[in-house]
Design a protein around this motif. Structure first.
Motif, PDB file in Angstrom:
ATOM      1  N   GLN A   1      -8.485 -13.562  -5.583  1.00  0.00           N
ATOM      2  CA  GLN A   1      -9.838 -14.110  -5.405  1.00  0.00           C
ATOM      3  C   GLN A   1     -10.438 -14.521  -6.761  1.00  0.00           C
ATOM      4  O   GLN A   1     -11.020 -15.602  -6.909  1.00  0.00           O
ATOM      5  N   ILE A   2     -10.256 -13.666  -7.760  1.00  0.00           N
ATOM      6  CA  ILE A   2     -10.803 -13.948  -9.093  1.00  0.00           C
ATOM      7  C   ILE A   2     -10.094 -15.140  -9.722  1.00  0.00           C
ATOM      8  O   ILE A   2     -10.721 -16.001 -10.348  1.00  0.00           O
ATOM      9  N   LEU A   3      -8.768 -15.220  -9.547  1.00  0.00           N
ATOM     10  CA  LEU A   3      -8.011 -16.333 -10.129  1.00  0.00           C
ATOM     11  C   LEU A   3      -8.455 -17.673  -9.544  1.00  0.00           C
ATOM     12  O   LEU A   3      -8.474 -18.681 -10.253  1.00  0.00           O
ATOM     13  N   LYS A   4      -8.813 -17.694  -8.260  1.00  0.00           N
ATOM     14  CA  LYS A   4      -9.256 -18.948  -7.634  1.00  0.00           C
ATOM     15  C   LYS A   4     -10.547 -19.459  -8.266  1.00  0.00           C
ATOM     16  O   LYS A   4     -10.797 -20.665  -8.284  1.00  0.00           O
ATOM     17  N   VAL A   5     -11.375 -18.545  -8.740  1.00  0.00           N
ATOM     18  CA  VAL A   5     -12.618 -18.948  -9.417  1.00  0.00           C
ATOM     19  C   VAL A   5     -12.338 -19.280 -10.882  1.00  0.00           C
ATOM     20  O   VAL A   5     -12.893 -20.220 -11.448  1.00  0.00           O
ATOM     21  N   ALA A   6     -11.435 -18.492 -11.479  1.00  0.00           N
ATOM     22  CA  ALA A   6     -11.158 -18.660 -12.910  1.00  0.00           C
ATOM     23  C   ALA A   6     -10.452 -19.980 -13.217  1.00  0.00           C
ATOM     24  O   ALA A   6     -10.715 -20.610 -14.244  1.00  0.00           O
ATOM     25  N   ALA A   7      -9.568 -20.433 -12.313  1.00  0.00           N
ATOM     26  CA  ALA A   7      -8.759 -21.623 -12.601  1.00  0.00           C
ATOM     27  C   ALA A   7      -9.602 -22.890 -12.806  1.00  0.00           C
ATOM     28  O   ALA A   7      -9.421 -23.595 -13.802  1.00  0.00           O
ATOM     29  N   PRO A   8     -10.565 -23.204 -11.911  1.00  0.00           N
ATOM     30  CA  PRO A   8     -11.385 -24.406 -12.145  1.00  0.00           C
ATOM     31  C   PRO A   8     -12.259 -24.269 -13.398  1.00  0.00           C
ATOM     32  O   PRO A   8     -12.503 -25.261 -14.089  1.00  0.00           O
ATOM     33  N   ILE A   9     -12.733 -23.057 -13.679  1.00  0.00           N
ATOM     34  CA  ILE A   9     -13.549 -22.852 -14.883  1.00  0.00           C
ATOM     35  C   ILE A   9     -12.697 -23.086 -16.129  1.00  0.00           C
ATOM     36  O   ILE A   9     -13.127 -23.736 -17.089  1.00  0.00           O
ATOM     37  N   LEU A  10     -11.462 -22.579 -16.098  1.00  0.00           N
ATOM     38  CA  LEU A  10     -10.556 -22.772 -17.229  1.00  0.00           C
ATOM     39  C   LEU A  10     -10.272 -24.263 -17.439  1.00  0.00           C
ATOM     40  O   LEU A  10     -10.263 -24.756 -18.571  1.00  0.00           O
TER      41      LEU A  10
ATOM     42  N   GLY B   1     -23.031 -16.717  -4.078  1.00  0.00           N
ATOM     43  CA  GLY B   1     -21.588 -16.783  -3.802  1.00  0.00           C
ATOM     44  C   GLY B   1     -21.004 -18.107  -4.244  1.00  0.00           C
ATOM     45  O   GLY B   1     -21.672 -19.140  -4.214  1.00  0.00           O
ATOM     46  N   VAL B   2     -19.757 -18.070  -4.667  1.00  0.00           N
ATOM     47  CA  VAL B   2     -19.102 -19.265  -5.187  1.00  0.00           C
ATOM     48  C   VAL B   2     -18.814 -20.247  -4.057  1.00  0.00           C
ATOM     49  O   VAL B   2     -18.343 -19.869  -2.988  1.00  0.00           O
ATOM     50  N   ASP B   3     -19.125 -21.519  -4.311  1.00  0.00           N
ATOM     51  CA  ASP B   3     -18.922 -22.577  -3.326  1.00  0.00           C
ATOM     52  C   ASP B   3     -17.454 -22.634  -2.892  1.00  0.00           C
ATOM     53  O   ASP B   3     -16.544 -22.521  -3.709  1.00  0.00           O
ATOM     54  N   GLU B   4     -17.248 -22.852  -1.604  1.00  0.00           N
ATOM     55  CA  GLU B   4     -15.884 -22.873  -1.062  1.00  0.00           C
ATOM     56  C   GLU B   4     -15.033 -23.986  -1.688  1.00  0.00           C
ATOM     57  O   GLU B   4     -13.818 -23.863  -1.829  1.00  0.00           O
ATOM     58  N   ASN B   5     -15.682 -25.100  -2.058  1.00  0.00           N
ATOM     59  CA  ASN B   5     -14.934 -26.199  -2.679  1.00  0.00           C
ATOM     60  C   ASN B   5     -14.321 -25.783  -4.014  1.00  0.00           C
ATOM     61  O   ASN B   5     -13.252 -26.254  -4.393  1.00  0.00           O
ATOM     62  N   ILE B   6     -15.041 -24.907  -4.734  1.00  0.00           N
ATOM     63  CA  ILE B   6     -14.524 -24.423  -6.028  1.00  0.00           C
ATOM     64  C   ILE B   6     -13.281 -23.566  -5.799  1.00  0.00           C
ATOM     65  O   ILE B   6     -12.262 -23.730  -6.471  1.00  0.00           O
ATOM     66  N   THR B   7     -13.356 -22.638  -4.840  1.00  0.00           N
ATOM     67  CA  THR B   7     -12.212 -21.749  -4.607  1.00  0.00           C
ATOM     68  C   THR B   7     -11.023 -22.521  -4.010  1.00  0.00           C
ATOM     69  O   THR B   7      -9.874 -22.215  -4.301  1.00  0.00           O
ATOM     70  N   LYS B   8     -11.315 -23.555  -3.211  1.00  0.00           N
ATOM     71  CA  LYS B   8     -10.218 -24.398  -2.686  1.00  0.00           C
ATOM     72  C   LYS B   8      -9.526 -25.134  -3.830  1.00  0.00           C
ATOM     73  O   LYS B   8      -8.303 -25.244  -3.867  1.00  0.00           O
ATOM     74  N   ASP B   9     -10.337 -25.652  -4.734  1.00  0.00           N
ATOM     75  CA  ASP B   9      -9.794 -26.344  -5.905  1.00  0.00           C
ATOM     76  C   ASP B   9      -8.935 -25.366  -6.715  1.00  0.00           C
ATOM     77  O   ASP B   9      -7.818 -25.684  -7.124  1.00  0.00           O
ATOM     78  N   GLY B  10      -9.468 -24.159  -6.929  1.00  0.00           N
ATOM     79  CA  GLY B  10      -8.737 -23.137  -7.675  1.00  0.00           C
ATOM     80  C   GLY B  10      -7.430 -22.769  -7.000  1.00  0.00           C
ATOM     81  O   GLY B  10      -6.402 -22.593  -7.663  1.00  0.00           O
ATOM     82  N   ASP B  11      -7.468 -22.692  -5.682  1.00  0.00           N
ATOM     83  CA  ASP B  11      -6.267 -22.361  -4.916  1.00  0.00           C
ATOM     84  C   ASP B  11      -5.189 -23.421  -5.148  1.00  0.00           C
ATOM     85  O   ASP B  11      -4.010 -23.112  -5.355  1.00  0.00           O
ATOM     86  N   GLY B  12      -5.596 -24.701  -5.152  1.00  0.00           N
ATOM     87  CA  GLY B  12      -4.646 -25.787  -5.388  1.00  0.00           C
ATOM     88  C   GLY B  12      -4.070 -25.753  -6.796  1.00  0.00           C
ATOM     89  O   GLY B  12      -2.863 -25.931  -7.001  1.00  0.00           O
ATOM     90  N   ILE B  13      -4.935 -25.509  -7.769  1.00  0.00           N
ATOM     91  CA  ILE B  13      -4.484 -25.442  -9.163  1.00  0.00           C
ATOM     92  C   ILE B  13      -3.448 -24.324  -9.328  1.00  0.00           C
ATOM     93  O   ILE B  13      -2.387 -24.515  -9.921  1.00  0.00           O
TER      94      ILE B  13
END
Length: 210
Positions: free
Chosen positions: A123-132, A82-94
């Motif tokens: 949910q997918i966008l929160k993961v995609a944003a930091p990767i992008l 599962g994706v680390d919560e810090n990544i999805t939080k970062d994505g949420d902010g972005i």
């Protein structure tokens, strides 16, 4: 210079699609379809934000520190368990800063086009944003980008070759008032104002904790 569509078709892109798919329970086909529409929309918003020297400087500052591309070095580990919560939080902010009040509109539009429910899209966008951001950070270093002109050229080349459907989607979602100028609409989205003069510099400053 590889564009976003080349990225998604590359071995790394397939790893991203597989990881996002596994972490959200969606099929790889549906995930790939969503990412191929969502990533250009997010990058289109970034490109508009970076069209002021201040906005470009804020983006480059973030890419040289937090979003330097290191997230791409261990994608297997990123999605394991599962994706680390810090990544999805970062994505949420972005996403919040990039899309502002238009975020639900973007998520609902992508939901309709992809057939996924809006919650899964979010949910997918929160993961995609930091990767992008990581992809952009890596390309910035490889291309030795160090000013706003270089940043705009890089974003433009990565967005190049989009199919007409994606171009229409980017324009319709980011040009809310239909005047053909995405720039002022992004300002309105993020700053909560209409046709705000100039003030796009603060967008990325706030977005990337400048």
């Amino acid at each position: 210079m590889s564009g976003l569509l080349d990225l998604l078709n590359s071995p790394m892109g397939k790893q991203i699609i597989s990881g996002v798919s596994g972490s959200t329970g969606q099929s790889e086909g549906d995930t790939s379809k969503l990412l191929s529409m969502a990533m250009p929309v997010l990058m289109g918003a970034m490109k508009k934000n970076a069209q002021t020297p201040e906005g470009a400087a804020g983006l480059m500052g973030a890419l040289s520190s937090k979003h330097d591309g290191s997230i791409l070095d261990n994608l297997g580990g990123l999605f394991q368990g599962g994706v680390d919560e810090n990544i999805t939080k970062d994505g949420d902010g972005i996403l919040g800063h990039l899309l502002g009040g238009n975020r639900p509109t973007v998520e609902n539009a992508l939901s309709k086009k992809s057939g996924m429910d809006a919650g899964t899209v979010a949910q997918i966008l929160k993961v995609a944003a930091p990767i992008l951001m990581g992809v952009l950070g890596k390309q910035t270093r490889q291309s030795n980008v160090n000013d706003s002109n270089g940043m705009n050229a890089l974003l433009g080349s990565m967005l190049g070759g989009q199919p007409q459907e994606n171009q229409s989607l980017i324009t319709s979602l980011l040009d809310a008032d239909g005047d053909g100028s995405i720039l002022d609409d992004v300002a309105g989205m993020v700053l909560g104002s209409n046709k705000k003069k100039g003030g796009l510099g603060g967008l990325l400053g706030g977005l990337f904790g400048k």
